[in-house]
Design a protein around this motif. Structure first.
Motif, mmCIF file in Angstrom:
data_model
loop_
_atom_site.group_PDB
_atom_site.id
_atom_site.type_symbol
_atom_site.label_atom_id
_atom_site.label_comp_id
_atom_site.label_asym_id
_atom_site.label_seq_id
_atom_site.Cartn_x
_atom_site.Cartn_y
_atom_site.Cartn_z
ATOM 1 N N VAL A 113 21.759 49.148 47.358
ATOM 2 C CA VAL A 113 21.870 49.260 45.911
ATOM 3 C C VAL A 113 21.027 48.179 45.244
ATOM 4 N N GLU A 114 20.668 48.447 44.001
ATOM 5 C CA GLU A 114 19.925 47.488 43.187
ATOM 6 C C GLU A 114 20.682 47.320 41.877
ATOM 7 N N VAL A 115 20.889 46.079 41.480
ATOM 8 C CA VAL A 115 21.561 45.794 40.213
ATOM 9 C C VAL A 115 20.578 45.082 39.296
ATOM 10 N N THR A 116 20.473 45.584 38.069
ATOM 11 C CA THR A 116 19.669 44.968 37.024
ATOM 12 C C THR A 116 20.542 44.859 35.779
ATOM 13 N N GLN A 117 19.991 44.214 34.776
ATOM 14 C CA GLN A 117 20.714 44.081 33.517
ATOM 15 C C GLN A 117 19.855 44.678 32.415
ATOM 16 N N GLU A 118 20.427 45.636 31.691
ATOM 17 C CA GLU A 118 19.712 46.291 30.601
ATOM 18 C C GLU A 118 20.537 46.165 29.334
ATOM 19 N N ASP A 119 19.963 45.536 28.323
ATOM 20 C CA ASP A 119 20.647 45.326 27.042
ATOM 21 C C ASP A 119 22.012 44.682 27.229
ATOM 22 N N GLY A 120 22.103 43.697 28.136
ATOM 23 C CA GLY A 120 23.338 42.972 28.351
ATOM 24 C C GLY A 120 24.362 43.680 29.212
ATOM 25 N N THR A 121 24.003 44.827 29.765
ATOM 26 C CA THR A 121 24.917 45.597 30.603
ATOM 27 C C THR A 121 24.383 45.659 32.025
ATOM 28 N N LEU A 122 25.262 45.463 32.999
ATOM 29 C CA LEU A 122 24.863 45.578 34.397
ATOM 30 C C LEU A 122 24.724 47.041 34.768
ATOM 31 N N VAL A 123 23.616 47.370 35.433
ATOM 32 C CA VAL A 123 23.353 48.746 35.855
ATOM 33 C C VAL A 123 23.088 48.732 37.354
ATOM 34 N N ILE A 124 23.818 49.570 38.090
ATOM 35 C CA ILE A 124 23.628 49.671 39.535
ATOM 36 C C ILE A 124 22.964 51.009 39.850
ATOM 37 N N THR A 125 21.964 50.971 40.719
ATOM 38 C CA THR A 125 21.282 52.192 41.131
ATOM 39 C C THR A 125 21.210 52.245 42.656
ATOM 40 N N MET A 126 21.110 53.453 43.159
ATOM 41 C CA MET A 126 20.905 53.677 44.587
ATOM 42 C C MET A 126 19.800 54.713 44.700
ATOM 43 N N ASP A 127 18.775 54.403 45.458
ATOM 44 C CA ASP A 127 17.612 55.282 45.587
ATOM 45 C C ASP A 127 17.022 55.610 44.208
ATOM 46 N N ASP A 128 16.952 54.598 43.347
ATOM 47 C CA ASP A 128 16.406 54.716 41.983
ATOM 48 C C ASP A 128 17.188 55.665 41.085
ATOM 49 N N ASN A 129 18.405 56.030 41.466
ATOM 50 C CA ASN A 129 19.250 56.910 40.656
ATOM 51 C C ASN A 129 20.538 56.190 40.285
ATOM 52 N N GLU A 130 20.936 56.333 39.027
ATOM 53 C CA GLU A 130 22.215 55.775 38.613
ATOM 54 C C GLU A 130 23.332 56.596 39.237
ATOM 55 N N SER A 131 24.419 55.922 39.584
ATOM 56 C CA SER A 131 25.567 56.577 40.215
ATOM 57 C C SER A 131 26.825 56.193 39.453
ATOM 58 N N PRO A 132 27.439 57.140 38.752
ATOM 59 C CA PRO A 132 28.679 56.830 38.038
ATOM 60 C C PRO A 132 29.775 56.282 38.959
#
Length: 98
Positions: free
Chosen positions: A17-36
């Motif tokens: 997984v990759e975690v970044t921060q966008e507009d103050g919110t943490l976003v986790i992705t797997m294989d470049d896709n967001e996963s709810p």
């Protein structure tokens, strides 16, 4: 932009997984896709994150909080974690960690 990449066992699968921060919110992705599902798991882990250095709890929306939970309770077993960029640090003062 800072990012954290972690690989480990989650349920029965080995995932990265990759975690970044966008507009103050943490976003986790797997294989470049967001996963709810993974986003909810990350949010739940951050809500119950363990202390870092024994006494310090990072702000819930910080990359340091994401690092803390990925490194400790997100995976069933962590294999590898890496950080690219500045994710912050635990505050300290002359051998005292806060």
């Amino acid at each position: 932009m800072a990012k954290i990449v972690a690989t480990g066992k989650y349920l029965t699968d080995r995932i990265t997984v990759e975690v970044t921060q966008e507009d103050g919110t943490l976003v986790i992705t797997m294989d470049d896709n967001e996963s709810p599902e993974l986003q909810k798991h990350l949010d739940d882990c951050i809500a119950r994150q363990p202390a870092m250095g024994g006494t310090y709890f990072p702000e819930p929306d910080s990359m340091l909080a994401a690092f803390n939970v990925l490194n400790s309770i997100f995976f069933d077993s962590l294999e590898e974690i890496s950080v690219d960029g500045d994710i912050g640090e635990i505050p300290y003062e002359e051998k005292t960690i806060y």
